[in-house]
Scaffold this motif. Sequence first.
Motif, short mmCIF file in Angstrom:
data_model
loop_
_atom_site.label_atom_id
_atom_site.label_comp_id
_atom_site.label_asym_id
_atom_site.label_seq_id
_atom_site.Cartn_x
_atom_site.Cartn_y
_atom_site.Cartn_z
N ASN A 42 0.86 -1.19 0.00
CA ASN A 42 0.00 0.00 0.00
C ASN A 42 0.89 1.23 0.00
O ASN A 42 1.18 1.81 1.04
N ILE A 84 -3.13 2.84 -0.74
CA ILE A 84 -3.49 1.72 -1.62
C ILE A 84 -2.30 1.38 -2.50
O ILE A 84 -1.33 2.13 -2.57
N CYS A 85 -2.41 0.28 -3.22
CA CYS A 85 -1.42 -0.08 -4.23
C CYS A 85 -1.54 0.94 -5.37
O CYS A 85 -2.63 1.18 -5.88
#
Length: 154
Positions: A42, A84-85
């Motif tokens: 993340n 987040i990714c």
Amino acid sequence: DKIHLDEPWDSEHNRQFHELRLSAFRCPSHRRDPENPKDRLNNCDYSVIVGDETVFPGAKSTSFKDIMDGTSNTILAVERMVPICWMDPTDEIRFEAAGEGVNRYMLGIGSEHPNGANVVLVDAAVRFFSNTISHEILKAGLTKAGNDGKGISF
């Protein structure tokens, strides 16, 4: 150049780039534990807001002429509370979550900055939104054509 754009973001080939750390996607104020695999994956602290009334309405595209509230009154991207990714297009902030306020909802707008978060407007201006910004003004900024931006300045 190494990412296969003709494949899904999470294809076998493209997954190798999920942990890539791009400084442009990371807020310097966000504390991370480099030993924590979740913190490595993340790695993006910014999002766009998605929803029918926003600049990112889903499968439809938005042009400048669609931004009736004005590019200096419409939010393009925000800091997010939970990273987040960077490659994941499915985990952006929903309009309803963003409208909850700044630093008020884990899946919404927020940061580790004291008292607020940064947002980018469509005209590329960066503004710091306080935790106390009114819901009315915030929601007006999230819409592209609600005619609610007139007279509102950030």
